[in-house]
Design a protein around this motif. Structure first.
Motif, short mmCIF file in Angstrom:
data_model
loop_
_atom_site.label_atom_id
_atom_site.label_comp_id
_atom_site.label_asym_id
_atom_site.label_seq_id
_atom_site.Cartn_x
_atom_site.Cartn_y
_atom_site.Cartn_z
N MET A 1 0.86 -1.16 0.00
CA MET A 1 0.00 0.00 0.00
C MET A 1 0.91 1.23 0.00
SD MET A 1 -2.82 1.17 2.83
CE MET A 1 -3.96 -0.04 2.35
N THR A 2 0.59 2.17 -0.87
CA THR A 2 1.39 3.39 -0.95
C THR A 2 0.87 4.42 0.05
OG1 THR A 2 -0.01 4.36 -2.65
CG2 THR A 2 1.83 2.97 -3.41
N PRO A 3 1.68 5.42 0.40
CA PRO A 3 1.20 6.46 1.32
C PRO A 3 -0.03 7.20 0.80
CG PRO A 3 3.58 6.52 1.19
CD PRO A 3 3.11 5.55 0.15
N SER A 4 -0.09 7.43 -0.51
CA SER A 4 -1.27 8.13 -1.05
C SER A 4 -2.53 7.27 -0.92
CB SER A 4 -1.04 8.54 -2.50
OG SER A 4 -0.80 7.40 -3.30
N LEU A 33 -8.67 -1.37 6.18
CA LEU A 33 -7.43 -1.97 5.68
C LEU A 33 -7.75 -3.19 4.84
CD1 LEU A 33 -4.83 -1.84 8.57
CD2 LEU A 33 -4.75 -0.69 6.38
N PRO A 34 -7.01 -3.37 3.76
CA PRO A 34 -7.26 -4.56 2.94
C PRO A 34 -6.80 -5.81 3.68
CG PRO A 34 -5.33 -3.38 2.14
CD PRO A 34 -5.96 -2.53 3.22
N PRO A 35 -7.38 -6.94 3.34
CA PRO A 35 -6.96 -8.18 4.00
C PRO A 35 -5.52 -8.52 3.62
CG PRO A 35 -8.41 -8.67 2.17
CD PRO A 35 -8.40 -7.17 2.33
N GLU A 36 -4.87 -9.27 4.47
CA GLU A 36 -3.50 -9.69 4.18
C GLU A 36 -3.52 -10.64 2.99
OE1 GLU A 36 -0.82 -10.77 7.12
OE2 GLU A 36 -1.74 -9.51 8.66
N PRO A 37 -2.48 -10.58 2.16
CA PRO A 37 -2.45 -11.47 1.00
C PRO A 37 -2.44 -12.94 1.43
CG PRO A 37 -0.41 -10.20 1.15
CD PRO A 37 -1.32 -9.74 2.25
N VAL A 38 -3.15 -13.72 0.68
CA VAL A 38 -3.25 -15.15 0.97
C VAL A 38 -2.05 -15.84 0.35
CG1 VAL A 38 -4.66 -17.22 0.65
CG2 VAL A 38 -5.75 -15.00 0.98
#
Length: 106
Positions: A1-4, A33-38
């Motif tokens: 995830m980028t700061p923007s 927040l997006p889920p952690e990558p599987v």
């Protein structure tokens, strides 16, 4: 995830009045927040386990592809495939040439 992306997620759809900025930020961080990558099972698990076998004649350990028919090379009598190594005189000759080349560079 980028700061923007992070700033956009936290600031999108803000209410008109914010009574507790810390609570609002905590709630947004938890909810947006997006889920952690599987992880795929292939990436998580190591490659196929290494297997060793023993020669049925002399019980020397080796990899399965090195023991066709369950026998090592000496037990099969197949020693002709091995290339002969350099003789002691050839080794000394090569070392002397390398030493001479190093001295010439200095």
């Amino acid at each position: 995830m980028t700061p923007s992306d992070f700033a956009r997620i936290l600031t999108a759809g803000l209410p008109d009045v914010v009574h507790s900025p810390g609570a609002l930020t905590r709630k947004r961080l938890i909810d947006k927040l997006p889920p952690e990558p599987v992880r795929t099972p292939q990436a998580a698990a190591p490659a196929a386990p290494r297997r060793l076998m023993e020669c049925t004649g002399c019980r020397t350990p080796g990899r399965p592809e090195a023991l066709p028919g369950g026998l090592c090379r000496p037990c099969r009598g197949d020693l002709s495939d091995e290339p002969p190594g350099p003789t002691e005189a050839e080794i000394h000759s090569r070392v002397e040439r390398l030493r001479a080349a190093v001295r010439a560079v200095r």
